[in-house]
Design a protein around this motif. Structure first.
Motif, PDB file in Angstrom:
ATOM      1  N   ASN A 232       7.042   7.323   6.016  1.00 57.03           N
ATOM      2  CA  ASN A 232       7.706   7.454   4.717  1.00 57.03           C
ATOM      3  C   ASN A 232       8.430   8.796   4.732  1.00 57.03           C
ATOM      4  O   ASN A 232       8.208   9.608   5.649  1.00 57.03           O
ATOM      5  N   PRO A 233       9.303   9.071   3.772  1.00 55.94           N
ATOM      6  CA  PRO A 233      10.061  10.322   3.817  1.00 55.94           C
ATOM      7  C   PRO A 233       9.177  11.569   3.880  1.00 55.94           C
ATOM      8  O   PRO A 233       9.518  12.535   4.559  1.00 55.94           O
ATOM      9  N   SER A 234       8.028  11.546   3.204  1.00 55.68           N
ATOM     10  CA  SER A 234       7.142  12.718   3.231  1.00 55.68           C
ATOM     11  C   SER A 234       6.584  12.933   4.634  1.00 55.68           C
ATOM     12  O   SER A 234       6.484  14.073   5.106  1.00 55.68           O
ATOM     13  N   LEU A 235       6.210  11.844   5.301  1.00 56.65           N
ATOM     14  CA  LEU A 235       5.654  11.966   6.655  1.00 56.65           C
ATOM     15  C   LEU A 235       6.706  12.468   7.643  1.00 56.65           C
ATOM     16  O   LEU A 235       6.400  13.253   8.544  1.00 56.65           O
TER      17      LEU A 235
ATOM     18  N   SER B 124      21.952   0.163   8.465  1.00 58.01           N
ATOM     19  CA  SER B 124      22.040   1.141   9.553  1.00 58.01           C
ATOM     20  C   SER B 124      20.664   1.437  10.141  1.00 58.01           C
ATOM     21  O   SER B 124      20.535   1.671  11.345  1.00 58.01           O
ATOM     22  N   LEU B 125      19.609   1.374   9.321  1.00 62.15           N
ATOM     23  CA  LEU B 125      18.262   1.544   9.884  1.00 62.15           C
ATOM     24  C   LEU B 125      17.918   0.372  10.816  1.00 62.15           C
ATOM     25  O   LEU B 125      17.412   0.571  11.920  1.00 62.15           O
TER      26      LEU B 125
ATOM     27  N   SER C 154       8.120   0.846  10.293  1.00 57.02           N
ATOM     28  CA  SER C 154       8.713   0.931   8.948  1.00 57.02           C
ATOM     29  C   SER C 154       9.444   2.253   8.753  1.00 57.02           C
ATOM     30  O   SER C 154       8.878   3.327   8.986  1.00 57.02           O
ATOM     31  N   ALA C 155      10.695   2.154   8.316  1.00 54.45           N
ATOM     32  CA  ALA C 155      11.523   3.326   8.018  1.00 54.45           C
ATOM     33  C   ALA C 155      12.097   3.122   6.618  1.00 54.45           C
ATOM     34  O   ALA C 155      12.656   2.060   6.324  1.00 54.45           O
TER      35      ALA C 155
ATOM     36  N   VAL D 172      12.605  -2.330   7.206  1.00 60.70           N
ATOM     37  CA  VAL D 172      13.164  -1.412   6.212  1.00 60.70           C
ATOM     38  C   VAL D 172      12.246  -1.355   4.987  1.00 60.70           C
ATOM     39  O   VAL D 172      11.970  -2.370   4.348  1.00 60.70           O
ATOM     40  N   LYS D 173      11.796  -0.145   4.707  1.00 67.70           N
ATOM     41  CA  LYS D 173      10.911   0.053   3.549  1.00 67.70           C
ATOM     42  C   LYS D 173      11.763   0.223   2.307  1.00 67.70           C
ATOM     43  O   LYS D 173      12.639   1.088   2.231  1.00 67.70           O
ATOM     44  N   ILE D 174      11.490  -0.602   1.315  1.00 65.70           N
ATOM     45  CA  ILE D 174      12.265  -0.603   0.076  1.00 65.70           C
ATOM     46  C   ILE D 174      11.301  -0.356  -1.088  1.00 65.70           C
ATOM     47  O   ILE D 174      10.274  -1.038  -1.191  1.00 65.70           O
TER      48      ILE D 174
END
Ligand code: E4P
Length: 219
Positions: free
Chosen positions: A28-31, A77-78, A60-61, A87-89
């Motif tokens: 996830n963005p924090s990681l 693009s991911l 997962s991105a 893709v994580k939404i």
């Protein structure tokens, strides 16, 4: 049950992969930020590096936009990085629309930040590949994270939805065991909780005795 590791740390992913039981990775963005990765190109390169280590597994991105058009653009693009990318939404109104569209395009999605059965129902209906209820964050606020997973399992089974549950925000080995008892499809966990499953004092003392008794065998 599939084991995913919940980290963007390449060394931990290598260690989990070397165990031979790794089925995928969630970030996830924090990681990602925790790893000190700065700039879009470096973030994309990092996802690529994770895919290479987690040979063949789903990775997962997460998108970082919140409107439909931008989420879809980012998702494309991911997904272009590798066939392994999921893709994580985020579970928001625009996210549901994006999941529905991406499913029709054959792009795998992971609906994240799920905290209620109703949210999971919508994600399943939209065609999410994975749905991520956050157990630990619910437990943190004195709510019952495992009860949420149980409800989601029931709902998905009632209607034979194909979405897979990723039990997320895992805090300890017992979370993993309880999820396995409920038949979740995937647990994504910090490496420490996976390694915690190995531990039992009777294994350690039993092995110590066996090795002591076998001291004469190679003489
Ligand atoms: C899910 O995919 C998330 O990355 C993660 O499990 C969140 O866990 P946390 O609550 O420990 O941040």
């Amino acid at each position: 049950m599939k084991f995913f590791v919940d980290t963007a740390n390449l060394e931990q992913i290598k260690e989990a992969h070397a165990l031979g039981i790794l089925d995928g990775v969630t970030t996830n963005p924090s990681l990602v930020a925790k790893e000190g990765i700065v700039g879009k190109e470096n973030v994309m390169a990092h996802y690529k590096a994770i895919c290479k280590i987690a040979v063949g597994g789903d990775v997962s991105a997460e998108v970082i936009s919140t409107d439909y058009e931008s989420m879809v653009k980012e998702a494309k693009s991911l997904a272009a990085i590798s066939g392994q990318i999921v893709v994580k939404i985020p579970m928001i109104k625009e996210g549901i629309k994006a999941i529905k569209y991406l499913a029709s395009e054959g792009i795998k999605t992971n609906c994240t930040l799920v905290f209620s059965p109703g949210q999971a129902l919508l994600a399943a209906k939209a065609g999410a590949t994975y749905i991520s209820p956050f157990i630990g964050r619910l437990d943190d606020i004195a709510s019952d994270g495992l009860a949420l997973v149980r409800d989601i399992r029931l709902i998905l089974d009632n209607y034979h939805y194909r979405s897979q549950i990723i039990a997320s925000s895992i805090r300890n080995p017992m979370h993993i065991i309880n999820c396995a008892k409920m038949g979740v499809d995937v647990v994504t966990s910090p490496l420490a909780s996976i390694l915690g499953l190995l531990k039992h004092p009777l294994t350690d003392s039993g092995l110590e005795k066996f090795l002591k008794d076998a001291e004469t065998f190679n003489k």
